[in-house]
Design an enzyme around this catalytic site. Structure first.
Site, PDB file in Angstrom:
ATOM      1  N   LYS A 176      17.480  76.487  47.585  1.00  0.00           N
ATOM      2  CA  LYS A 176      16.481  77.518  47.871  1.00  0.00           C
ATOM      3  C   LYS A 176      15.390  76.978  48.797  1.00  0.00           C
ATOM      4  O   LYS A 176      15.042  77.610  49.804  1.00  0.00           O
ATOM      5  CB  LYS A 176      15.872  78.031  46.571  1.00  0.00           C
ATOM      6  CG  LYS A 176      14.927  79.206  46.761  1.00  0.00           C
ATOM      7  CD  LYS A 176      14.495  79.777  45.411  1.00  0.00           C
ATOM      8  CE  LYS A 176      15.657  80.430  44.703  1.00  0.00           C
ATOM      9  NZ  LYS A 176      15.277  81.049  43.423  1.00  0.00           N
TER      10      LYS A 176
ATOM     11  N   ARG B 196       9.567  78.905  41.266  1.00  0.00           N
ATOM     12  CA  ARG B 196      11.006  79.158  41.121  1.00  0.00           C
ATOM     13  C   ARG B 196      11.792  77.851  41.163  1.00  0.00           C
ATOM     14  O   ARG B 196      11.443  76.926  41.899  1.00  0.00           O
ATOM     15  CB  ARG B 196      11.521  80.055  42.258  1.00  0.00           C
ATOM     16  CG  ARG B 196      10.917  81.447  42.308  1.00  0.00           C
ATOM     17  CD  ARG B 196      11.378  82.159  43.581  1.00  0.00           C
ATOM     18  NE  ARG B 196      10.833  83.494  43.693  1.00  0.00           N
ATOM     19  CZ  ARG B 196      11.466  84.605  43.313  1.00  0.00           C
ATOM     20  NH1 ARG B 196      12.663  84.519  42.781  1.00  0.00           N
ATOM     21  NH2 ARG B 196      10.904  85.785  43.465  1.00  0.00           N
TER      22      ARG B 196
ATOM     23  N   GLY C 188      20.579  82.457  37.782  1.00  0.00           N
ATOM     24  CA  GLY C 188      20.062  82.860  36.484  1.00  0.00           C
ATOM     25  C   GLY C 188      20.025  81.769  35.439  1.00  0.00           C
ATOM     26  O   GLY C 188      19.589  82.004  34.312  1.00  0.00           O
TER      27      GLY C 188
ATOM     28  N   MET D  10      18.382  78.782  35.538  1.00  0.00           N
ATOM     29  CA  MET D  10      17.111  78.068  35.383  1.00  0.00           C
ATOM     30  C   MET D  10      15.945  79.030  35.560  1.00  0.00           C
ATOM     31  O   MET D  10      16.140  80.213  35.813  1.00  0.00           O
ATOM     32  CB  MET D  10      17.057  76.890  36.342  1.00  0.00           C
ATOM     33  CG  MET D  10      18.055  75.804  35.946  1.00  0.00           C
ATOM     34  SD  MET D  10      17.954  74.372  37.004  1.00  0.00           S
ATOM     35  CE  MET D  10      18.409  75.050  38.579  1.00  0.00           C
TER      36      MET D  10
ATOM     37  N   ARG E 263      21.081  82.210  51.099  1.00  0.00           N
ATOM     38  CA  ARG E 263      22.034  81.148  50.757  1.00  0.00           C
ATOM     39  C   ARG E 263      23.411  81.639  51.163  1.00  0.00           C
ATOM     40  O   ARG E 263      23.624  82.836  51.339  1.00  0.00           O
ATOM     41  CB  ARG E 263      22.000  80.835  49.256  1.00  0.00           C
ATOM     42  CG  ARG E 263      22.351  82.018  48.376  1.00  0.00           C
ATOM     43  CD  ARG E 263      22.077  81.734  46.919  1.00  0.00           C
ATOM     44  NE  ARG E 263      22.242  82.943  46.103  1.00  0.00           N
ATOM     45  CZ  ARG E 263      21.795  83.088  44.869  1.00  0.00           C
ATOM     46  NH1 ARG E 263      21.141  82.098  44.298  1.00  0.00           N
ATOM     47  NH2 ARG E 263      21.984  84.205  44.205  1.00  0.00           N
TER      48      ARG E 263
ATOM     49  N   HIS F 164      23.062  89.881  37.414  1.00  0.00           N
ATOM     50  CA  HIS F 164      23.466  88.587  36.844  1.00  0.00           C
ATOM     51  C   HIS F 164      24.952  88.581  36.524  1.00  0.00           C
ATOM     52  O   HIS F 164      25.674  87.633  36.868  1.00  0.00           O
ATOM     53  CB  HIS F 164      22.645  88.312  35.572  1.00  0.00           C
ATOM     54  CG  HIS F 164      23.087  87.076  34.836  1.00  0.00           C
ATOM     55  ND1 HIS F 164      24.020  87.117  33.818  1.00  0.00           N
ATOM     56  CD2 HIS F 164      22.741  85.771  34.981  1.00  0.00           C
ATOM     57  CE1 HIS F 164      24.211  85.892  33.369  1.00  0.00           C
ATOM     58  NE2 HIS F 164      23.452  85.058  34.050  1.00  0.00           N
TER      59      HIS F 164
ATOM     60  N   ARG G  24      64.280  68.241  34.831  1.00  0.00           N
ATOM     61  CA  ARG G  24      64.311  67.666  33.478  1.00  0.00           C
ATOM     62  C   ARG G  24      65.657  68.000  32.841  1.00  0.00           C
ATOM     63  O   ARG G  24      65.880  69.124  32.395  1.00  0.00           O
ATOM     64  CB  ARG G  24      63.159  68.245  32.662  1.00  0.00           C
ATOM     65  CG  ARG G  24      61.793  67.789  33.146  1.00  0.00           C
ATOM     66  CD  ARG G  24      60.689  68.745  32.791  1.00  0.00           C
ATOM     67  NE  ARG G  24      60.774  69.981  33.569  1.00  0.00           N
ATOM     68  CZ  ARG G  24      59.737  70.741  33.903  1.00  0.00           C
ATOM     69  NH1 ARG G  24      58.529  70.405  33.514  1.00  0.00           N
ATOM     70  NH2 ARG G  24      59.899  71.835  34.598  1.00  0.00           N
TER      71      ARG G  24
ATOM     72  N   GLU H 276      55.004  55.938  34.170  1.00  0.00           N
ATOM     73  CA  GLU H 276      54.286  56.742  33.178  1.00  0.00           C
ATOM     74  C   GLU H 276      53.760  55.907  32.017  1.00  0.00           C
ATOM     75  O   GLU H 276      53.235  56.442  31.040  1.00  0.00           O
ATOM     76  CB  GLU H 276      55.185  57.863  32.661  1.00  0.00           C
ATOM     77  CG  GLU H 276      56.547  57.389  32.185  1.00  0.00           C
ATOM     78  CD  GLU H 276      57.532  58.525  31.952  1.00  0.00           C
ATOM     79  OE1 GLU H 276      57.089  59.620  31.559  1.00  0.00           O
ATOM     80  OE2 GLU H 276      58.742  58.313  32.148  1.00  0.00           O
TER      81      GLU H 276
ATOM     82  N   SER I 135      57.915  57.969  40.954  1.00  0.00           N
ATOM     83  CA  SER I 135      57.268  59.259  40.714  1.00  0.00           C
ATOM     84  C   SER I 135      56.339  59.067  39.520  1.00  0.00           C
ATOM     85  O   SER I 135      56.783  58.678  38.442  1.00  0.00           O
ATOM     86  CB  SER I 135      58.295  60.355  40.413  1.00  0.00           C
ATOM     87  OG  SER I 135      57.624  61.590  40.218  1.00  0.00           O
TER      88      SER I 135
ATOM     89  N   GLY J  50      54.480  59.938  36.458  1.00  0.00           N
ATOM     90  CA  GLY J  50      54.467  60.946  35.391  1.00  0.00           C
ATOM     91  C   GLY J  50      53.088  60.952  34.762  1.00  0.00           C
ATOM     92  O   GLY J  50      52.847  60.294  33.742  1.00  0.00           O
TER      93      GLY J  50
ATOM     94  N   ASN K 118      51.334  63.062  33.123  1.00  0.00           N
ATOM     95  CA  ASN K 118      51.104  63.600  31.774  1.00  0.00           C
ATOM     96  C   ASN K 118      51.187  62.470  30.743  1.00  0.00           C
ATOM     97  O   ASN K 118      50.274  62.251  29.945  1.00  0.00           O
ATOM     98  CB  ASN K 118      52.123  64.690  31.435  1.00  0.00           C
ATOM     99  CG  ASN K 118      51.990  65.908  32.329  1.00  0.00           C
ATOM    100  OD1 ASN K 118      51.020  66.040  33.062  1.00  0.00           O
ATOM    101  ND2 ASN K 118      52.962  66.794  32.277  1.00  0.00           N
ATOM    102  N   ASP K 119      52.320  61.747  30.765  1.00  0.00           N
ATOM    103  CA  ASP K 119      52.490  60.631  29.817  1.00  0.00           C
ATOM    104  C   ASP K 119      51.566  59.470  30.147  1.00  0.00           C
ATOM    105  O   ASP K 119      51.071  58.788  29.245  1.00  0.00           O
ATOM    106  CB  ASP K 119      53.946  60.155  29.818  1.00  0.00           C
ATOM    107  CG  ASP K 119      54.772  60.856  28.750  1.00  0.00           C
ATOM    108  OD1 ASP K 119      54.191  61.670  28.010  1.00  0.00           O
ATOM    109  OD2 ASP K 119      55.993  60.604  28.659  1.00  0.00           O
TER     110      ASP K 119
ATOM    111  N   CYS L  68      54.838  63.860  39.569  1.00  0.00           N
ATOM    112  CA  CYS L  68      55.533  65.036  39.046  1.00  0.00           C
ATOM    113  C   CYS L  68      54.900  65.571  37.760  1.00  0.00           C
ATOM    114  O   CYS L  68      55.431  66.491  37.142  1.00  0.00           O
ATOM    115  CB  CYS L  68      57.010  64.755  38.816  1.00  0.00           C
ATOM    116  SG  CYS L  68      57.339  63.422  37.653  1.00  0.00           S
TER     117      CYS L  68
ATOM    118  N   TYR M 183      54.307  62.829  48.302  1.00  0.00           N
ATOM    119  CA  TYR M 183      54.477  64.223  47.883  1.00  0.00           C
ATOM    120  C   TYR M 183      53.884  64.440  46.500  1.00  0.00           C
ATOM    121  O   TYR M 183      53.649  63.486  45.751  1.00  0.00           O
ATOM    122  CB  TYR M 183      55.959  64.632  47.884  1.00  0.00           C
ATOM    123  CG  TYR M 183      56.800  63.975  46.811  1.00  0.00           C
ATOM    124  CD1 TYR M 183      56.895  64.522  45.526  1.00  0.00           C
ATOM    125  CD2 TYR M 183      57.506  62.804  47.073  1.00  0.00           C
ATOM    126  CE1 TYR M 183      57.658  63.919  44.541  1.00  0.00           C
ATOM    127  CE2 TYR M 183      58.278  62.189  46.096  1.00  0.00           C
ATOM    128  CZ  TYR M 183      58.348  62.747  44.831  1.00  0.00           C
ATOM    129  OH  TYR M 183      59.095  62.156  43.855  1.00  0.00           O
TER     130      TYR M 183
END
Length: 903
Positions: A27, A96, A105, A107, A340, A456, A581, A768, A787, A789, A791-792, A855, A875
């Protein structure tokens, strides 16, 4: 106390510019920029974010701050020819907040500072309007009481409603000066009773306390929640803007409004915004009184309208983007209070980006940076079926698009509670305020009976990508009785299902069916850019995606396990399969064959079970290679523990017990139960799975490799171009990989000899486990590709069991700020990411031509894609639906790094 005595904590609006957002907040920087452009900005000054940081760290303001504020206040008083709060000619100011990133909204703001029992008469004389002066005074006490002294705002609202009821009027503008004097007296009593002190009469005390309140508002619960939601850092602090007041509540020739240089909901050019006569700015964004469309300002005050249109054009060309503007008209004089770069819907973002390219304001590289993957994902959500039978019960302003269905709830607490219980909810309010943020996040959509596109609810919903309908005036919302009544008298109780269309503003009773988005239809080849609105959006998406594909370095593959998913992924732009998989091929009717393999007591029984599975696996791979002809297909050998292919232990125990009780034959069930007990592990995700299965169960992996090799040979014979890659999961040491690789190469050689077809099958592994990442240099000696993994890898690095922790304590971790976002959603750069980075470097040091990908589902997460680009992967691979998002973000990452390099 600040460490640097020469540090400057206060800047006049004439001293800053838009590039100083870190220091002056958004602002303050933009007020300075507009001042520099010669636009009509009320004079003022900005207290920096550095002052806020000192205050938050030490608990007190920098010692230099008071003197700096005094010096700038003196200069402001001289410029204005008025003194703060003096009795006969008072200067009034607003205080302000203004952080670097917009937090609408969240603060605090206090208007009309400087008014007191003495100066209110001076303001009345100055303005020639006693009612206006007392209205401004009651607003100050109300805002100051709530914001600075912590008084419950509802108490002021109730007193105001009582005053209107006593006068038998419905809007506050119908209260006269005498009514407002009584209201001021009542408001002061509320402050005394609730805050334990009188409302301060010293104007400088008012200003200093308001500045401190703005600093404190940075760390309110709602502000912290908003920052977590929007991923805004918590250590930035807020600037404070002290601005000389201009008044929109001086009568019908005055007013306040919010304007957009383009429609933030659609992106279309035109006159968009809201205007409210005889009002202050907070009235507009709070949605307390319903506004008129900005276009009506032309007939109300044409001179101000024409000047505003000219300023809007100046700002859009200057900022080269959609601008969100707040303005006030004081007795025919236009003042700019804020500008803004405006928040916008996903569709508007794509449209505006391409429009600005066509206008020559930005280039394609900049257009690509103006959109993001989260917005693209929103555009791929379904929409309501226009041909469905519906019961429309109302219509409001289409504030933020989407098709949202859920149970009606009338407060944030209920929204959060029901949502955590798995219910989809629609939050319905007369108007929202910052305290409703929890409920807005938890809801599918937001419906309000008051407010417009700049309220708002609308601004916050657009920022979060939530469906929102505002200003549905014909719907009467009763939050106390938890019900909504339609114009025809129909009652919607809490728990009733409603549907809201954020693209049309229509509200329906019951669940409306949804249909695919036109953007999804485009990606699937069923829609092309044309003339209507949906086609125009598709055209914008097409142009930006085409540019992203031209510049991106990362290729994008799909996680797909069958030909149908592979073909869909290919239509979505997949450049291969990064994860097939194979365990998903062992389900359904094939489960019995796997059971036979598990129950085999002899080599002959095991070989027989594997032989039965071989042709089925081969057929699967033939179909997959055909669907992805000419593109790489990475096939992961069996990964999960074998017990997952057996019946549930409890269910099986019951079956055996019942059979024994009835004296029925149950030999097979008993063998199965014994196998389940034999394979049972305390923590199967860290047990006999992945490469360990291939080493412990003879023939399992070789059967799969043979099926892959034979399928590839069959496709080559059919003039196809299969590009199979064999991936060994859960490797922790190079020795495991070498053993499986030796077996695989022997099988591939046998198939080549048998078929006479030369096969080029790459062999690699998943990274992994932390040990695999740490020893990646050794593992690369036996792997042609990695690759990751993730997640694991995230589970093992953090010691988390994803299936358990997300439901048990992740919510608390997110609320306490331990996580900004779940590490399963966006990659943990400092921990998991550090291992990925080091494994990439070690792998390439050993084998420079090694192919590197990811992956885990992080491959489709926008922020994670940028990280994978940065560390040099080749990739990413993700679920088919997320492929367009990954393509877009890969392009953005390339354009961003290219821009950084050129700078």
């Amino acid at each position: 106390m600040s460490e640097n005595k020469d540090q400057k904590f206060v800047y006049d609006f004439t001293e800053g510019n838009r590039d100083l957002k870190d220091l002056l907040g958004g602002k303050g920087a933009n007020l300075a920029e507009m001042t520099n452009l010669g636009l009509p900005v009320p004079p003022g000054f900005t207290i920096t974010t550095e002052a806020c940081k000192v205050y938050l760290e030490s608990g007190s303001e920098p010692v230099e701050l008071r003197d700096e504020v005094s010096a700038h206040l003196d200069a402001l008083e001289q410029k204005m020819g008025k003194k703060l709060g003096q009795a006969d000619n008072p200067l009034l100011v607003s205080v302000r907040s203004g952080a670097k990133f917009s937090m609408p909204g969240m603060m605090d703001t206090v208007l009309n500072i400087g008014l007191s029992d003495e100066s209110v008469a001076g303001l009345a004389a100055q303005a020639g309007d006693e009612r206006f002066a007392w209205d401004s005074y009651r607003r100050l006490i109300q805002m100051f009481g709530k914001t600075v002294l912590g008084v419950d705002g509802e108490l002021f609202e109730e007193a105001l409603e009582e005053a209107k009821a006593a006068k038998k009027v419905t809007v506050d503008t119908d209260l006269d000066a005498a009514d407002l004097k009584k209201l001021v007296k009542g408001f002061k009593k509320i402050v005394k009773a609730q805050a334990g002190r009188d409302f301060p009469q010293d104007p400088r005390e008012q200003m200093d306390l308001a500045i401190e309140a703005v600093f404190n508002s940075w760390n309110t619960d709602r502000a912290k929640l908003y920052r977590r939601q929007e991923r805004i850092p918590h250590d930035l602090g807020t600037a404070v803007n002290v601005c000389s007041m201009v008044f929109g509540n001086l009568g019908p020739d005055s007013g306040t409004g919010v304007a957009f240089t383009r429609d933030p909901a659609s992106g279309h050019q035109g006159v968009y915004g809201d205007y409210l006569q005889n009002a202050q700015g907070e009235d507009v964004v709070a949605g307390i009184r319903n506004t008129v469309p900005l276009a009506e300002l032309e007939s109300i005050d044409k001179a101000s309208y024409d000047q505003l249109m000219q300023i809007m054009e100046t700002l859009e060309v200057h900022y080269k983007d959609l601008c969100d503007i707040e303005f006030t008209i004081e007795r025919g004089q236009l003042w700019m209070l804020q500008t803004r770069v405006g928040k916008r819907t996903a569709g508007a973002a794509f449209r505006i980006a391409t429009q600005l390219v066509d206008q020559g304001l930005i280039d394609e590289a900049e257009a690509l940076q103006r959109v993001n993957g989260a917005q693209l994902a929103q555009l791929m959500f379904p929409k309501f079926d226009e041909g469905a039978k519906v019961e429309q019960i109302g219509r409001g302003i289409a504030a933020s698009p989407g098709a949202a269905v859920g149970k009606a709830v009338f407060d944030s607490y209920t929204a959060v509670k029901w949502s955590r219980s798995g219910e989809k909810v629609i939050l319905i309010r007369r108007e929202t305020n910052p305290d409703d943020l929890d409920g807005m996040i938890a809801s599918e959509g937001i419906l309000t009976s008051r407010g417009g596109k700049t309220s708002h609810a609308a601004v916050v919903a657009r920022g979060m990508g939530k469906t929102c309908v505002c200003g549905a005036e014909e719907l009467e919302v009763d939050t106390k009785r938890r019900r909504m009544t339609t114009a025809s008298g129909q009652v919607v109780e809490e728990g009733d299902v409603v549907s809201i269309d954020g693209s049309t503003g229509k509200v329906y009773l019951g669940e409306v069916p949804v249909v695919p988005s036109p953007v999804v239809e485009y990606f699937e080849g069923r829609m092309h850019a044309g003339a209507d609105d949906a086609d125009e959006l598709v055209g914008a998406v097409h142009r930006i995606m085409a540019y992203a594909d031209r510049v991106r370095r990362l290729r994008v593959r799909a996680n797909a396990d069958n030909a149908e998913d592979a073909l869909r992924a290919r239509r979505f732009g997949a450049q291969g399969i990064g994860l097939c998989r194979t365990e998903h091929m062992f389900l359904g009717e094939r489960r019995e064959m796997v059971e036979k393999l598990i129950l085999a007591d002899t080599d002959e029984e095991r070989d027989e079970a594997l032989a039965a599975l071989l042709p089925l696996q081969r057929k699967d791979f033939v179909e997959l290679f055909e669907a992805m002809d000419g593109l790489p297909v990475t096939v992961r050998l069996l990964d999960p523990p074998l017990h997952e292919f057996l019946p549930d232990i409890t269910e099986l125990s019951v079956r055996v017990a019942l059979a024994e009780a009835r004296k029925e034959p149950h030999e097979n069930e008993l063998r199965l139960l014994q196998a389940v007990h034999r394979l049972h592990e305390q923590n199967p995700m860290l047990g006999l799975r992945g490469v360990r299965l291939g080493l412990v169960i003879p023939g399992l992996f070789t059967m799969q490799v043979r099926a892959i090799a034979e399928a590839a040979a069959q496709r080559i014979d059919a003039k196809g171009d299969p590009r199979a890659e064999i991936m060994i999961p859960l490797v922790g040491t190079v020795q495991e990989l070498e053993l499986v690789r030796d077996e695989a190469e022997q099988v591939i050689a046998e198939v080549q000899a048998k078929t006479g077809v030369e096969l080029k099958l790459a062999l690699g592994t998943m990274i992994e486990l932390p040990r695999a990442a740490v020893t990646a240099g050794q593992i690369a000696e036996a792997a042609e590709f990695f690759s990751f993994g993730t997640n694991d890898l995230t589970q093992t690095v953090w010691g988390f069991s994803r299936d358990d922790v997300e439901a048990s304590f992740f919510t608390a971790y997110l609320e306490k700020g331990i996580f900004g976002v779940s590490p399963f959603e966006t990659i943990d750069k400092d921990g998991v990411g550090a291992l990925v980075r080091s494994a990439v470097e070690a792998g390439r040091a050993t084998r420079p031509d090694i192919k590197l990908g990811v992956c885990g589902e992080h491959g489709g997460d926008p922020e994670s894609v940028h990280f994978f680009h940065e560390v040099g992967l080749d990739y990413v691979s993700c679920s088919p639906f997320r492929i367009p998002v990954a393509r877009l973000e890969a392009g953005r990452a390339a354009a961003e790094s290219s821009g950084s390099d050129s700078r």
